[in-house]
Design a protein around this motif. Structure first.
Motif, PDB file in Angstrom:
ATOM      1  N   LEU A 140       1.058  -1.322  -2.558  1.00  0.00           N
ATOM      2  CA  LEU A 140       2.055  -0.309  -2.418  1.00  0.00           C
ATOM      3  C   LEU A 140       3.044  -0.566  -1.161  1.00  0.00           C
ATOM      4  CD1 LEU A 140       2.400   2.477  -3.261  1.00  0.00           C
ATOM      5  CD2 LEU A 140       0.492   3.304  -1.967  1.00  0.00           C
ATOM      6  N   GLU A 141       2.508  -0.956  -0.165  1.00  0.00           N
ATOM      7  CA  GLU A 141       3.237  -1.715   0.913  1.00  0.00           C
ATOM      8  C   GLU A 141       4.433  -2.108   0.802  1.00  0.00           C
ATOM      9  OE1 GLU A 141       2.710  -3.591   5.457  1.00  0.00           O
ATOM     10  OE2 GLU A 141       0.804  -3.045   4.248  1.00  0.00           O
ATOM     11  N   ASN A 142       4.365  -3.478  -0.076  1.00  0.00           N
ATOM     12  CA  ASN A 142       5.509  -4.098  -0.489  1.00  0.00           C
ATOM     13  C   ASN A 142       6.486  -3.488  -1.155  1.00  0.00           C
ATOM     14  OD1 ASN A 142       4.150  -6.461   0.788  1.00  0.00           O
ATOM     15  ND2 ASN A 142       3.270  -6.983  -1.125  1.00  0.00           N
ATOM     16  N   ALA A 143       6.111  -2.444  -2.041  1.00  0.00           N
ATOM     17  CA  ALA A 143       6.826  -1.660  -2.891  1.00  0.00           C
ATOM     18  C   ALA A 143       7.719  -0.677  -2.016  1.00  0.00           C
ATOM     19  CB  ALA A 143       6.119  -0.997  -3.998  1.00  0.00           C
ATOM     20  N   THR A 144       7.004  -0.026  -1.129  1.00  0.00           N
ATOM     21  CA  THR A 144       7.664   0.754  -0.411  1.00  0.00           C
ATOM     22  C   THR A 144       8.704   0.042   0.788  1.00  0.00           C
ATOM     23  OG1 THR A 144       5.825   0.767   1.159  1.00  0.00           O
ATOM     24  CG2 THR A 144       6.013   2.498  -0.254  1.00  0.00           C
ATOM     25  N   SER A 145       8.369  -1.045   0.961  1.00  0.00           N
ATOM     26  CA  SER A 145       9.211  -1.670   1.951  1.00  0.00           C
ATOM     27  C   SER A 145      10.506  -2.041   1.241  1.00  0.00           C
ATOM     28  CB  SER A 145       8.559  -2.956   2.401  1.00  0.00           C
ATOM     29  OG  SER A 145       7.425  -2.781   3.291  1.00  0.00           O
ATOM     30  N   LYS A 146      10.543  -2.585   0.130  1.00  0.00           N
ATOM     31  CA  LYS A 146      11.465  -2.654  -0.920  1.00  0.00           C
ATOM     32  C   LYS A 146      12.378  -1.611  -0.988  1.00  0.00           C
ATOM     33  CE  LYS A 146      13.001  -4.991  -4.987  1.00  0.00           C
ATOM     34  NZ  LYS A 146      13.989  -4.136  -5.385  1.00  0.00           N
ATOM     35  N   LEU A 147      11.604  -0.426  -1.148  1.00  0.00           N
ATOM     36  CA  LEU A 147      12.416   0.917  -1.436  1.00  0.00           C
ATOM     37  C   LEU A 147      13.386   1.365  -0.261  1.00  0.00           C
ATOM     38  CD1 LEU A 147       9.875   3.277  -2.897  1.00  0.00           C
ATOM     39  CD2 LEU A 147      11.887   2.323  -4.308  1.00  0.00           C
TER      40      LEU A 147
ATOM     41  N   LEU B 181       2.377   8.045  -0.113  1.00  0.00           N
ATOM     42  CA  LEU B 181       3.711   7.800   0.105  1.00  0.00           C
ATOM     43  C   LEU B 181       4.289   9.011   0.773  1.00  0.00           C
ATOM     44  CD1 LEU B 181       4.543   6.758  -3.484  1.00  0.00           C
ATOM     45  CD2 LEU B 181       4.530   5.290  -1.414  1.00  0.00           C
ATOM     46  N   ARG B 182       3.693  10.241   0.746  1.00  0.00           N
ATOM     47  CA  ARG B 182       4.034  11.357   1.627  1.00  0.00           C
ATOM     48  C   ARG B 182       4.458  11.224   2.915  1.00  0.00           C
ATOM     49  NH1 ARG B 182       0.215  14.674   0.107  1.00  0.00           N
ATOM     50  NH2 ARG B 182       0.996  14.782  -1.987  1.00  0.00           N
ATOM     51  N   ALA B 183       3.941  10.410   3.665  1.00  0.00           N
ATOM     52  CA  ALA B 183       4.206  10.285   5.112  1.00  0.00           C
ATOM     53  C   ALA B 183       5.643   9.549   4.972  1.00  0.00           C
ATOM     54  CB  ALA B 183       3.193   9.422   5.617  1.00  0.00           C
ATOM     55  N   ASP B 184       5.899   8.827   4.291  1.00  0.00           N
ATOM     56  CA  ASP B 184       7.022   7.986   4.064  1.00  0.00           C
ATOM     57  C   ASP B 184       8.145   8.831   3.406  1.00  0.00           C
ATOM     58  OD1 ASP B 184       6.355   5.971   5.735  1.00  0.00           O
ATOM     59  OD2 ASP B 184       5.381   4.900   3.875  1.00  0.00           O
ATOM     60  N   LYS B 185       8.038  10.022   2.972  1.00  0.00           N
ATOM     61  CA  LYS B 185       8.925  10.925   2.232  1.00  0.00           C
ATOM     62  C   LYS B 185       9.208  10.313   0.982  1.00  0.00           C
ATOM     63  CE  LYS B 185      10.184  13.423   6.353  1.00  0.00           C
ATOM     64  NZ  LYS B 185      11.515  13.870   7.261  1.00  0.00           N
ATOM     65  N   VAL B 186       8.299   9.548   0.232  1.00  0.00           N
ATOM     66  CA  VAL B 186       8.745   8.878  -1.066  1.00  0.00           C
ATOM     67  C   VAL B 186       7.807   9.661  -2.183  1.00  0.00           C
ATOM     68  CG1 VAL B 186       8.495   6.718  -2.328  1.00  0.00           C
ATOM     69  CG2 VAL B 186       9.253   6.671   0.066  1.00  0.00           C
TER      70      VAL B 186
END
Length: 238
Positions: A176-183, A214-219
């Motif tokens: 999940l961290e890798n996916a959000t970093s890419k986003l 994901l909510r904390a990153d507004k994703v």
């Protein structure tokens, strides 16, 4: 001072089958002033989580983490989630519900996994919720004796679930961290449905747990894509 604790609902109408409204013969106000909110008023605190028996649960987590509730607003959210979920899963297990992938058992499993993740957020790497459940039995066992008679079984089931999920939690969080970093690099705010599905199917992450993280990153999550893959899996199963 305490009005913010109340959820005032004015009971005035009945909704008919054709969606029209008709006046009720007797009208009243539901204040939402349940036992815990009344207790908060009597104990002169402003939150259900600050009443005596909830503070006992928090104290257990404080002891396990070495951290104090009320210092870090972000950590406080995790303390409250753990308090609430430890109580909920204890009562579900005392009532005979067991973790599963459907119905009430799935609700139980989701609560356990969400609490486990919040434990990680405040530094708890090993199974811990069963310890908080022991405090639930201690502080609520007089009113609900089944919590004490079933305490050992409740703790064993919780610990087993914690250990099972713990084996995959870290791997899922890395994905999940890798996916959000890419986003973030691509300046996008929607997690692809296939990633959310992989988290669910491979790592046991319920969709709402992924959304919570994901909510904390507004994703947000591509729920349409996720549901499409879920339906394909159901079709294969049939």
């Amino acid at each position: 001072r305490y009005i913010e604790l109340w959820n005032l609902v004015f009971i005035q109408y009945n909704r008919n089958e054709d969606r029209s409204l008709s006046e009720l013969p007797s009208k009243h106000v539901d204040t939402g002033m349940g036992l815990e909110r009344i207790t908060a008023v009597l104990q002169n605190v402003l939150s259900n989580y600050d009443i005596d028996f909830m503070r006992a649960l928090t104290a257990t987590t404080e002891k396990l983490t070495g951290k104090k509730y009320g210092v870090d607003p972000v950590a406080d959210i995790s303390f409250r989630v753990i308090d609430d979920h430890a109580r909920a899963v204890s009562f579900l297990l005392a009532d005979g519900v067991m973790p599963s992938n459907e119905g009430r058992g799935y609700v139980l499993r989701r609560l356990l996994r969400r609490a486990s993740r919040h434990g990680r957020l405040i530094g708890l790497q090993e199974p811990f919720l069963h310890e908080v459940a022991a405090t639930v039995a201690t502080v609520m066992g007089d009113a609900y004796p089944e919590l004490r008679t079933e305490e050992q079984r409740i703790r064993e089931v919780i610990r087993s679930e914690e250990e099972r999920f713990g084996e995959t939690l870290e791997k899922g969080l890395v994905l999940l961290e890798n996916a959000t970093s890419k986003l973030k690099q691509d300046k996008k705010t929607v997690l692809p449905g296939d990633v959310a599905f992989r988290l669910y199917d491979t790592y046991g992450f319920p969709l709402d747990l992924t959304e919570d993280i994901l909510r904390a990153d507004k994703v947000s999550v591509d729920q349409t894509g996720f549901e499409k893959l879920m339906e394909e899996q159901r079709t294969r199963g049939r």
